[in-house]
Structures are given as C-alpha cells and as structure tokens.
Enzyme design. Structure first.
Site, PDB file in Angstrom:
ATOM      1  N   ASP A   1       3.507   0.452  12.241  1.00 58.27           N
ATOM      2  CA  ASP A   1       2.270  -0.075  11.649  1.00 58.27           C
ATOM      3  C   ASP A   1       1.984  -1.521  12.055  1.00 58.27           C
ATOM      4  OD1 ASP A   1       1.967   2.378  10.468  1.00 58.27           O
ATOM      5  OD2 ASP A   1       2.718   1.761   8.511  1.00 58.27           O
TER       6      ASP A   1
ATOM      7  N   LYS B   1       0.826  -1.216   0.000  1.00 54.16           N
ATOM      8  CA  LYS B   1       0.000   0.000   0.000  1.00 54.16           C
ATOM      9  C   LYS B   1       0.856   1.261   0.000  1.00 54.16           C
ATOM     10  CE  LYS B   1      -2.501   2.512   3.645  1.00 54.16           C
ATOM     11  NZ  LYS B   1      -1.384   3.180   4.280  1.00 54.16           N
ATOM     12  N   ASN B   2       1.810   1.338   0.929  1.00 52.97           N
ATOM     13  CA  ASN B   2       2.520   2.608   1.080  1.00 52.97           C
ATOM     14  C   ASN B   2       3.525   2.872  -0.035  1.00 52.97           C
ATOM     15  OD1 ASN B   2       0.938   3.256   3.221  1.00 52.97           O
ATOM     16  ND2 ASN B   2       2.421   2.682   4.798  1.00 52.97           N
TER      17      ASN B   2
ATOM     18  N   CYS C   1      -5.160   8.318   9.048  1.00 47.71           N
ATOM     19  CA  CYS C   1      -5.429   7.858  10.410  1.00 47.71           C
ATOM     20  C   CYS C   1      -5.012   8.909  11.432  1.00 47.71           C
ATOM     21  CB  CYS C   1      -4.675   6.554  10.675  1.00 47.71           C
ATOM     22  SG  CYS C   1      -5.200   5.206   9.605  1.00 47.71           S
TER      23      CYS C   1
ATOM     24  N   ARG D   1      -0.092  15.216  13.120  1.00 48.40           N
ATOM     25  CA  ARG D   1       0.797  14.661  12.085  1.00 48.40           C
ATOM     26  C   ARG D   1       1.187  15.789  11.136  1.00 48.40           C
ATOM     27  NH1 ARG D   1      -1.768   9.245   9.652  1.00 48.40           N
ATOM     28  NH2 ARG D   1       0.350   8.904   8.906  1.00 48.40           N
ATOM     29  N   PRO D   2       2.159  16.611  11.522  1.00 49.40           N
ATOM     30  CA  PRO D   2       2.484  17.780  10.705  1.00 49.40           C
ATOM     31  C   PRO D   2       3.130  17.381   9.375  1.00 49.40           C
ATOM     32  CG  PRO D   2       4.017  17.595  12.553  1.00 49.40           C
ATOM     33  CD  PRO D   2       3.030  16.482  12.701  1.00 49.40           C
ATOM     34  N   ILE D   3       3.149  18.328   8.425  1.00 48.99           N
ATOM     35  CA  ILE D   3       3.871  18.085   7.160  1.00 48.99           C
ATOM     36  C   ILE D   3       4.944  19.157   6.957  1.00 48.99           C
ATOM     37  CG2 ILE D   3       2.012  16.784   6.032  1.00 48.99           C
ATOM     38  CD1 ILE D   3       1.455  19.372   4.365  1.00 48.99           C
TER      39      ILE D   3
ATOM     40  N   ARG E   1      -9.255   0.431   3.687  1.00 51.93           N
ATOM     41  CA  ARG E   1      -8.310   1.372   3.078  1.00 51.93           C
ATOM     42  C   ARG E   1      -6.989   0.687   2.756  1.00 51.93           C
ATOM     43  NH1 ARG E   1      -6.635   5.764   6.725  1.00 51.93           N
ATOM     44  NH2 ARG E   1      -5.089   5.699   5.069  1.00 51.93           N
TER      45      ARG E   1
HETATM   46  N1  EPU Z   1       6.546  14.210  10.997  1.00 50.12           N
HETATM   47  C1  EPU Z   1       6.751  15.539  11.273  1.00 50.12           C
HETATM   48  N2  EPU Z   1       6.810  16.401  10.219  1.00 50.12           N
HETATM   49  C2  EPU Z   1       6.661  15.994   8.933  1.00 50.12           C
HETATM   50  C3  EPU Z   1       6.432  14.640   8.663  1.00 50.12           C
HETATM   51  C4  EPU Z   1       6.393  13.755   9.732  1.00 50.12           C
HETATM   52  O1  EPU Z   1       6.901  15.952  12.419  1.00 50.12           O
HETATM   53  O2  EPU Z   1       6.714  16.847   8.023  1.00 50.12           O
HETATM   54  C5  EPU Z   1       6.494  13.249  12.118  1.00 50.12           C
HETATM   55  C6  EPU Z   1       5.140  12.522  12.203  1.00 50.12           C
HETATM   56  O3  EPU Z   1       4.196  13.251  12.934  1.00 50.12           O
HETATM   57  C7  EPU Z   1       5.547  11.229  12.874  1.00 50.12           C
HETATM   58  C8  EPU Z   1       6.956  10.960  12.309  1.00 50.12           C
HETATM   59  O4  EPU Z   1       7.434  12.228  11.859  1.00 50.12           O
HETATM   60  O5  EPU Z   1       5.649  11.414  14.248  1.00 50.12           O
HETATM   61  C9  EPU Z   1       7.038   9.978  11.162  1.00 50.12           C
HETATM   62  O6  EPU Z   1       6.059  10.316  10.182  1.00 50.12           O
HETATM   63  P1  EPU Z   1       6.214   9.902   8.654  1.00 50.12           P
HETATM   64  O7  EPU Z   1       6.294  11.150   7.854  1.00 50.12           O
HETATM   65  O8  EPU Z   1       7.337   8.913   8.527  1.00 50.12           O
HETATM   66  O9  EPU Z   1       4.839   9.189   8.387  1.00 50.12           O
HETATM   67  P2  EPU Z   1       3.827   9.416   7.200  1.00 50.12           P
HETATM   68  O10 EPU Z   1       4.562   9.647   5.921  1.00 50.12           O
HETATM   69  O11 EPU Z   1       2.782  10.377   7.590  1.00 50.12           O
HETATM   70  C10 EPU Z   1       3.804   6.901   6.513  1.00 50.12           C
HETATM   71  C11 EPU Z   1       2.762   5.856   6.317  1.00 50.12           C
HETATM   72  C12 EPU Z   1       2.187   5.435   7.666  1.00 50.12           C
HETATM   73  C13 EPU Z   1       3.315   4.959   8.572  1.00 50.12           C
HETATM   74  C14 EPU Z   1       4.429   6.001   8.653  1.00 50.12           C
HETATM   75  C15 EPU Z   1       5.647   5.539   9.428  1.00 50.12           C
HETATM   76  C16 EPU Z   1       1.840   6.425   4.166  1.00 50.12           C
HETATM   77  C17 EPU Z   1       0.721   6.990   3.393  1.00 50.12           C
HETATM   78  N3  EPU Z   1       1.698   6.404   5.481  1.00 50.12           N
HETATM   79  O12 EPU Z   1       3.142   7.985   7.137  1.00 50.12           O
HETATM   80  O13 EPU Z   1       1.339   4.345   7.381  1.00 50.12           O
HETATM   81  O14 EPU Z   1       2.808   4.765   9.874  1.00 50.12           O
HETATM   82  O15 EPU Z   1       4.852   6.368   7.323  1.00 50.12           O
HETATM   83  O16 EPU Z   1       6.175   4.393   8.857  1.00 50.12           O
HETATM   84  O17 EPU Z   1       2.831   5.981   3.600  1.00 50.12           O
HETATM   85  C18 EPU Z   1      -0.374   2.813   7.765  1.00 50.12           C
HETATM   86  O18 EPU Z   1      -0.065   2.264   6.698  1.00 50.12           O
HETATM   87  O19 EPU Z   1      -1.189   2.313   8.585  1.00 50.12           O
HETATM   88  C19 EPU Z   1       0.216   4.092   8.104  1.00 50.12           C
HETATM   89  C20 EPU Z   1      -0.264   4.869   9.044  1.00 50.12           C
END
Ligand code: EPU
Length: 433
Positions: free
Chosen positions: A307, A22-23, A117, A122-124, A399
């Site tokens: 996960d 998926k990811n 979720c 979950r900032p970007i 999902r």
């Molecule tokens: N974070 C920040 N700033 C950012 C981005 C992330 O502070 O700009 C923080 C997040 O809040 C978190 C950590 O960094 O505490 C890691 O977040 P990451 O960016 O790695 O996660 P993500 O890209 O939002 C993806 C997967 C998630 C999985 C995580 C960690 C996708 C669409 N989602 O999320 O998948 O938990 O990586 O491996 O790829 C799932 O499949 O159930 C799922 C939630």
C-alpha cells in the site's frame, strides 16, 4: 466528477496528526456485530469506507452514534439476521468481514462478492476455505456469497492458509471467536491491524492469542460483552505523509504514530537519503537536497507494504539513477504508471516489475486516481510537479484518507477541491463536522 486541482511546487512544512488505521477500523466495525452490548471505539477515521460499513450495520439493526468526530458507540444487541444492503457491500473490499461476523453472530451470512480497488484478480478462496473448515456451507452464486453454519454454530478447526492473506486471517478470527472450541490459523498474516483486531476482540471478552505471529489460536467463548477500545494509528496514512515530506524536500513532524509499525517504510526512505528522527509517538521527516535511487520489493508485514508502493513510485521518479520496484503481492498494481507518464515520468513495467529512470522533473497534467493509494501518489506527484495537476476519481482517495486536502494544505500544499455541481453527493450518514 469531483477533482483535486493542485498547483505544484510546494514544500511541506509543519506537523500532521495521523488518524486511526483504516484497515483496522474496517474489520473492527463488522466485528462489533458479535458483541452483545455497547462498543465504544475511539480513533475511528472519518473516511467513506467506515461510513459505508456503519450504514450497513445500522441496516442490520445496530444503533450507531458519534460521541465526537473520532469516537463512536455501536450497540448491536438488537441486530437481526437480514439481507445486508448489497449496493453498499459491493462498493468496498472490507464487506467480506460480514461473512465472518454474520456467521459468528447469526450462523448465516449472505453478502456480495467484495468490491474495492482493482489490482487484478483478488480471490477470496482462503476466506471460504476458512469458513468451510469452521463448519459452514459456503456457496458463491450470481455474485453473492451464501454461508450457513451446518449446526447453527461454527466449530473450532485447524486452518492452514495457502497464501498469507490479511483479509482471510482477520475474517477467520472474527468467525472463530464465538465458535465452539479452539481454532488455530497457521501461516497467518502479521500486520499491525491483525494485532489490533485481536486486541479489540479480547477487550470485549474473546480469547485470541498469537496475533502478530504466523500462528493464531482462538479459544471460542459463549459471548462478547461491551467495552471501550482505541484503534491504532494508520501506518499507510503516516507513510504517505512521510513520502510527501521527502518528495517536496520539506520537513514534517508526523504525530500520533507507532514508530515500530513504520520501520520498513523508514528504512527505505533513509536509503533515499531522507532524514528521519524517531520520537516516542512521532517521526520527524526531512527531505534531502538530492534523492538517491533504491530498489524495493513489496511483501507481507514486516516486509515493505504494497500500500506504499505507488507513493514510492513517485518519489523514485525524482531520485537520481535507476530504481527497480518489484510488486510481491498483487498482479496488477502499476496502473498509476500510465498517469505518471503523462507528467513526464520514465517508467518501464514488465509484469510485477517497474524500472524507473529517475531524476525527472514532473510537469502538471490531467490525471486519474486509479485507486486509493495510486490516487495519493498522484497527489504527491502534483505537489512536486511544475504547473497545475487535475486529478479526477478522487472518491477513491476519500475512501481511505481522512481530511487529506485539509491536512496537506495546512502543511503548505496548494490543493483545491472542484465539486461537480451536476452530482449530488450526500454527506456521510455519520459525519460530524
Ligand atoms: N489472496 C488470495 N486468496 C484469498 C485472499 C487473498 O489469493 O482468499 C491473494 C490476493 O489476491 C493478494 C494476496 O493474497 O494477491 C494478499 O491479499 P490480502 O488478502 O492480504 O489482501 P486483502 O485482505 O484483500 C488488505 C487490505 C489492502 C492491502 C492488503 C495487503 C483491507 C480492506 N484491504 O487487502 O489494502 O493492500 O490487505 O496488505 O484491509 C489499501 O488500503 O489501499 C488496500 C488495498
């Protein structure tokens, strides 16, 4: 609301085929927007997140067709910059990849802040930091992200991520492949799907090196061409079936996997006493008579994946002794614990730490799927519990798990889906039966 009705007490036996990751898919589909030509993508999982992204791409002018249930062709040659459908983008986390792909392709992007979720904030900010470094003006206003390349095209840059982020690493890779010059991402995430995205982009003519290490170098190219690519198997789907086999004391051959990607999960399962035999593209998992307690901490890859944390939470309720889980990625990923308590689990949570008093017999109850992996965990709990478990909010589970109920029932589970007749659920726009 649709529900799963689970009659507990089954022991899983047999073979299960793992679908595409998926990811990886949710990044590769938006990345196809960068390609002038036809991308044939094999091993696409049929789940609602991929359906949603394919619908968004078609609304941007892409042509999408299924050749069979797991192979699609995406042709974005005639895609045009326009507003993407916000109601769809809001539904999923991976819509943030449209910032990178629209910026790379059109020099501009307008997206919603991503959904997905809810594990706390979950900032970007690291995505935005990356896009700004590549020469984009990025503003967040009223729930939307507006990004515009100052010179119409992005420029390579050196970007240090303050936090190891899967999404930011992949988004910057997507944005940078068509940028002018070289981009270096430092402190990059190393998950298998990051390597998969790099391999996809390279097979379409990009020049991405170092994916899988913490430094990724991207030499921008003028354009990408069409090609064929096969997505890797889903590490977390495979891990979920491994835990289901162990928890039910069953024996399951998990097929179509890459054992290397499973090492962290296999190691912790072996500590519980679970027997695992490794083959080239499969793992045989056999649950022990008595599960042993363990401690685990979630971390970025190659550490133990967040996960898989809720599924292990269920397993450790059954293990003899007290186990401690420390969540190293998210602030709030223990919401499922309240649901497990309804089934007789004894778990104390303090911030990012859960202490599980194991050796419990779970009993069926009406529970929620709080999110995708928590939902999968509740399904495992329902299969080991005595009596009947009713799980609602199952759209979260759908999902990310292809044909979850069918696959589990083929292994001996007893799960029925009860559809809420008052809701009309349109079949996925791209589903083939
Ligand atoms: N974070 C920040 N700033 C950012 C981005 C992330 O502070 O700009 C923080 C997040 O809040 C978190 C950590 O960094 O505490 C890691 O977040 P990451 O960016 O790695 O996660 P993500 O890209 O939002 C993806 C997967 C998630 C999985 C995580 C960690 C996708 C669409 N989602 O999320 O998948 O938990 O990586 O491996 O790829 C799932 O499949 O159930 C799922 C939630």
């Amino acid at each position: 609301m649709d529900q799963y009705i689970i009659h507990g007490g089954s022991t899983l036996r047999g073979e299960v085929e793992i679908s595409g990751a998926k990811n990886a898919a949710v990044a590769i589909i938006p990345a196809a927007l960068l390609v002038q030509g036809v991308c044939r993508i094999e091993n696409i999982p049929q789940i609602s997140d991929t359906d949603t992204l394919l619908t968004i791409l078609t609304q941007l002018g892409a042509r999408v067709s299924y050749l069979n249930k797991s192979t699609i062709e995406i042709d974005c040659t005639d895609a045009r910059y326009q507003d993407a459908p916000y109601d769809l983008m809001r539904k999923i986390r991976a819509s943030y990849y449209l910032i990178g792909s629209m910026l790379g392709r059109f020099g501009s992007a307008k997206t919603t802040m991503p959904g997905g979720c809810n594990f706390g904030v979950r900032p970007i900010d690291q995505h935005i930091k990356g896009m700004r470094a590549l020469g984009a003006d990025v503003n967040v206003k009223n729930g939307f992200v507006y990004a515009d390349a100052r010179d119409g095209r992005l420029h390579g840059a050196r970007i240090y991520l303050d936090k190891v982020s899967v999404g930011a690493t992949m988004n910057i890779m997507i944005a940078a492949v068509l940028a002018e010059g070289r981009t270096i991402i430092e402190n990059a995430a190393r998950e298998p799907h990051i390597v998969d995205l790099a391999n996809f982009l390279n097979s379409m003519g990009a020049d991405v090196r170092g994916a899988g290490t913490d430094t990724i170098k991207i030499n921008g190219v003028e354009e990408l061409h069409g090609g064929t690519y096969t997505i890797i198997p889903d590490q977390i789907e495979a891990g979920t079936y491994m835990v289901a086999a162990a928890a039910t004391g069953g024996e399951v051959l998990i097929r179509n996997i890459i054992p290397k990607h499973m090492e962290g999960i296999s190691a912790k399962l072996r500590e519980t006493g679970t027997f695992i035999e490794e083959y080239e593209e499969a793992l045989l998992v056999r649950g022990p008579d008595t599960l042993r307690r363990i401690n685990l901490k979630t971390m970025p890859y190659p550490g133990f994946p967040t996960d898989m944390q809720p599924q292990f939470g269920v397993l450790l309720c059954l293990a003899n002794g007290t186990s401690v889980i420390t969540e190293g990625i998210y602030d709030n990923r223990f919401k499922y614990v309240n649901e497990l308590r309804k089934m007789g689990a004894e778990i104390q949570v303090d911030g990012r730490v859960a202490v599980i008093d194991g050796g419990r017999r779970l009993t069926g109850a009406p529970v929620h799927a709080c999110d995708l992996r928590a939902g999968a965990a509740m399904v495992i709990a329902g299969m080991v519990a005595s009596g009947v478990t009713e799980i609602d909010d199952i759209h979260f589970i759908e999902r990310g798990y292809e044909r979850f109920v069918q696959k589990l029932n083929a292994l001996g589970a007893d799960i029925q889906v009860r559809y809420d007749e008052s809701e009309f659920v349109s079949p996925g726009a791209f589903s083939v039966s």
